[in-house]
Design a protein around this motif. Structure first.
Motif, mmCIF file in Angstrom:
data_model
loop_
_atom_site.group_PDB
_atom_site.id
_atom_site.type_symbol
_atom_site.label_atom_id
_atom_site.label_comp_id
_atom_site.label_asym_id
_atom_site.label_seq_id
_atom_site.Cartn_x
_atom_site.Cartn_y
_atom_site.Cartn_z
ATOM 1 N N ALA A 154 -35.487 20.668 -10.652
ATOM 2 C CA ALA A 154 -34.799 19.628 -11.412
ATOM 3 C C ALA A 154 -33.764 18.974 -10.516
ATOM 4 O O ALA A 154 -33.326 19.557 -9.527
ATOM 5 N N LYS A 155 -33.393 17.761 -10.889
ATOM 6 C CA LYS A 155 -32.296 17.106 -10.169
ATOM 7 C C LYS A 155 -31.025 17.902 -10.461
ATOM 8 O O LYS A 155 -30.708 18.164 -11.613
ATOM 9 N N PRO A 156 -30.286 18.262 -9.423
ATOM 10 C CA PRO A 156 -29.125 19.132 -9.592
ATOM 11 C C PRO A 156 -28.212 18.709 -10.745
ATOM 12 O O PRO A 156 -27.855 19.527 -11.561
ATOM 13 N N ARG A 157 -27.860 17.405 -10.845
ATOM 14 C CA ARG A 157 -26.858 16.989 -11.824
ATOM 15 C C ARG A 157 -27.310 17.239 -13.261
ATOM 16 O O ARG A 157 -26.605 17.850 -14.037
ATOM 17 N N THR A 158 -28.506 16.740 -13.586
ATOM 18 C CA THR A 158 -29.006 16.875 -14.954
ATOM 19 C C THR A 158 -28.983 18.330 -15.381
ATOM 20 O O THR A 158 -28.507 18.661 -16.457
ATOM 21 N N LEU A 159 -29.497 19.179 -14.495
ATOM 22 C CA LEU A 159 -29.653 20.569 -14.884
ATOM 23 C C LEU A 159 -28.318 21.279 -15.024
ATOM 24 O O LEU A 159 -28.119 22.053 -15.942
ATOM 25 N N SER A 160 -27.384 20.971 -14.130
ATOM 26 C CA SER A 160 -26.121 21.701 -14.228
ATOM 27 C C SER A 160 -25.370 21.270 -15.485
ATOM 28 O O SER A 160 -24.717 22.083 -16.126
ATOM 29 N N ARG A 161 -25.496 19.971 -15.852
ATOM 30 C CA ARG A 161 -24.864 19.543 -17.102
ATOM 31 C C ARG A 161 -25.510 20.270 -18.282
ATOM 32 O O ARG A 161 -24.835 20.820 -19.125
ATOM 33 N N GLN A 162 -26.829 20.271 -18.276
ATOM 34 C CA GLN A 162 -27.545 20.921 -19.360
ATOM 35 C C GLN A 162 -27.178 22.401 -19.425
ATOM 36 O O GLN A 162 -26.956 22.965 -20.473
ATOM 37 N N PHE A 163 -27.062 22.992 -18.248
ATOM 38 C CA PHE A 163 -26.781 24.411 -18.171
ATOM 39 C C PHE A 163 -25.414 24.745 -18.758
ATOM 40 O O PHE A 163 -25.270 25.658 -19.543
ATOM 41 N N SER A 164 -24.403 23.939 -18.393
ATOM 42 C CA SER A 164 -23.066 24.273 -18.882
ATOM 43 C C SER A 164 -22.967 24.038 -20.393
ATOM 44 O O SER A 164 -22.161 24.652 -21.065
ATOM 45 N N ARG A 165 -23.801 23.119 -20.921
ATOM 46 C CA ARG A 165 -23.776 22.889 -22.370
ATOM 47 C C ARG A 165 -24.530 23.971 -23.129
ATOM 48 O O ARG A 165 -24.216 24.277 -24.265
ATOM 49 N N ASP A 166 -25.547 24.518 -22.493
ATOM 50 C CA ASP A 166 -26.483 25.369 -23.225
ATOM 51 C C ASP A 166 -26.036 26.821 -23.208
ATOM 52 O O ASP A 166 -26.257 27.558 -22.260
ATOM 53 N N ASP A 167 -25.385 27.219 -24.281
ATOM 54 C CA ASP A 167 -24.816 28.555 -24.329
ATOM 55 C C ASP A 167 -25.901 29.636 -24.335
ATOM 56 O O ASP A 167 -25.755 30.693 -23.755
ATOM 57 N N ARG A 168 -27.024 29.306 -25.017
ATOM 58 C CA ARG A 168 -28.111 30.253 -25.142
ATOM 59 C C ARG A 168 -28.647 30.637 -23.752
ATOM 60 O O ARG A 168 -28.846 31.790 -23.432
ATOM 61 N N LEU A 169 -28.820 29.597 -22.956
ATOM 62 C CA LEU A 169 -29.324 29.816 -21.601
ATOM 63 C C LEU A 169 -28.307 30.655 -20.825
ATOM 64 O O LEU A 169 -28.662 31.561 -20.076
#
Ligand SMILES: *[C@@H]1O[C@H](CO)[C@@H](O)[C@H](O)[C@H]1NC(C)=O
Ligand SMILES: *[C@@H]1O[C@H](CO)[C@@H](O)[C@H](O)[C@H]1NC(C)=O
Length: 436
Positions: A404-419
């Motif tokens: 994944a593109k680093p930015r998209t994924l890191s944003r998604q990651f920090s939002r996604d508590d489950r992950l």
């Protein structure tokens, strides 16, 4: 060169054409009698385990009622020792009338009524390996016609009691004869196994044109030694074999023995993982009536099956053989995903293998990892060093999503508590150096 690029280059070079019967665009899956039930015809003393009609209807019941069919396990395949010792008055093969009172046609109807398929067995020689009537050259057309009239869906053609000359004529001729019946019948050729499995004796581009799958090597037995022997042969010869495989044409390292007597749970996961990496046919040879829940959950692992059944149909490879006796396997999958297997050939204790995706030839990026046998997910950056703990004779298997593109994924990651929860779970379980 990056592995993906290498594989694409090989793919362009190999202009192999598959047998044009529309079948087995992904590796066939099902059940095959041989390894577990052999040529047991003693129905008087061992009625539950002898080769007869009920063994196959029992397995069909299990496949259709215990969740196997929905996962793709649809073939129910007869092996040797099903027939009468004599052809009938018109020279056709016939089933043993005591053990198969309804004949093969009744069995195929039973399978088709349940959304399953029936496979049968023959031999390109004077006799089958078990001494039953074979299919010599002058019987090829009549036997193909008989199988089609019985509405079978697959034929495994063995090679005992034949020679190289007969095989070179017979295997292609049976392919033509099956086609001429008008019934699509998957065709499994034991031919290469009788010719050492390697060029120049074996012509894999010819095989791909006439067979859907082929046994390259010796029979599997119910032991870990046997599995290792097969694994070594297939990966030592991987360049030749990878080029031969693809949709409609598969190398067959032989049956899954998971659920039998010879493998521990770790070794069972290893067989499942390595057969998925090899894009191997998944024919179980076990007793589905009594299989343990542990073995069943390995064979029914959805992600392992998904990796095995990937529509690109590219066979995977061994990419590393470490001095530590850890081996790493890799298979490219559709949608720029891939599978990784870390396999331990050690016999001491769980081994903490340290590496990074960059070291395994992954390009720059951030990857989402799904651990096939634990179900955990995590995020891994290419350069980040990680440790996998691999049990003796066991595997860790990963499905690796497209980078994944680093930015998209890191944003998604920090939002996604489950992950994040999964991630912490993983950290607590022995992979300490993984972070974004
Ligand atoms: C027979 O071969 C032809 C030509 O390759 C193909 O189009 C057809 O689908 C085949 N039929 C069967 C039943 O395999
Ligand atoms: C191969 O087998 C066929 C049929 O049994 C026989 O006629 C032929 O002589 C054999 N060829 C060789 C080279 O042994």
């Amino acid at each position: 060169m990056h592995w993906t690029a290498l594989v694409l280059a090989l793919g362009l070079l190999a202009v192999t054409v598959a047998l044009d019967n529309g079948l087995m665009r992904t590796p066939p899956m099902g059940w095959l009698a041989w390894e577990r039930f052999r040529c047991n015809v003693d129905c008087e003393h061992d009625p539950r385990n002898c080769i007869r009609q009920q063994l196959f209807t029992d397995m069909a019941d299990r496949l259709s009622e215990d969740g196997w069919r929905e996962l793709g396990y649809v073939y129910v395949n007869i092996d040797d020792c099903w027939s009468s010792m004599q052809r009938d008055q018109r020279g056709r093969l016939q089933a043993d009338s005591k053990r198969f009172p309804g004949g093969i046609r009744r069995l195929s109807r039973y399978m088709h009524d349940r959304g399953l398929k029936l496979g049968i067995y023959g031999d390109m020689g004077t006799h089958t390996c078990g001494g039953y009537p074979g299919t010599p050259l002058d019987k090829i057309e009549v036997d193909a016609q008989t199988f089609a009239e019985w509405e079978v869906d697959m034929l495994k053609l063995d090679g005992c009691y034949s020679n190289a000359t007969v095989q070179a004529q017979g295997y292609p001729r049976m392919s033509k004869a099956l086609n001429a019946t008008g019934r699509p019948i998957g065709y499994s050729c034991s031919w290469p196994a009788y010719q050492g499995g390697l060029p120049p004796k074996v012509d894999y581009s010819l095989l791909a044109k006439i067979c859907n799958l082929w046994r390259n090597y010796g029979d599997i037995q119910d032991s870990w030694t046997s599995v290792l022997n097969i694994v070594d042969w297939f990966f030592d010869n991987q360049e030749v074999l990878i080029a031969a495989a693809g949709p409609g044409r598969w190398n067959d390292p032989d049956m899954l023995i998971i659920g039998d007597f010879g493998l521990s749970m770790e070794q069972s996961r290893s067989q499942m993982a390595l057969w998925a990496i090899m894009a191997a046919p998944l024919f179980m040879s076990n007793d589905l009536r009594t299989i343990s829940s542990g073995a069943r959950s390995i064979l029914q692992n959805k992600m392992a099956i998904r990796i095995n059944q990937d529509p690109l149909g590219l066979q995977g490879r061994r990419i590393l053989k470490e001095k530590s006796n850890i081996e790493v396997f890799w298979r490219p999958l559709s949608n720029d995903a891939s599978a990784l297997v870390f396999f331990s050939r050690r016999d001491d204790m769980p081994y903490r293998y340290q590496t990074s995706l960059s070291k395994l030839n992954y390009t720059t990026g951030i990857y989402k990892i799904y651990d096939v046998f634990s179900g955990r997910t995590m995020i891994l950056k290419d350069l980040v060093s990680f440790v996998v703990s691999v049990n003796p004779s066991g595997v860790v298997m990963w499905y690796v999503s497209a980078p994944a593109k680093p930015r998209t994924l890191s944003r998604q990651f920090s939002r996604d508590d489950r992950l994040g929860g999964f991630f912490r779970g993983y950290l607590a379980n022995g992979i300490p150096q993984v972070f974004l």
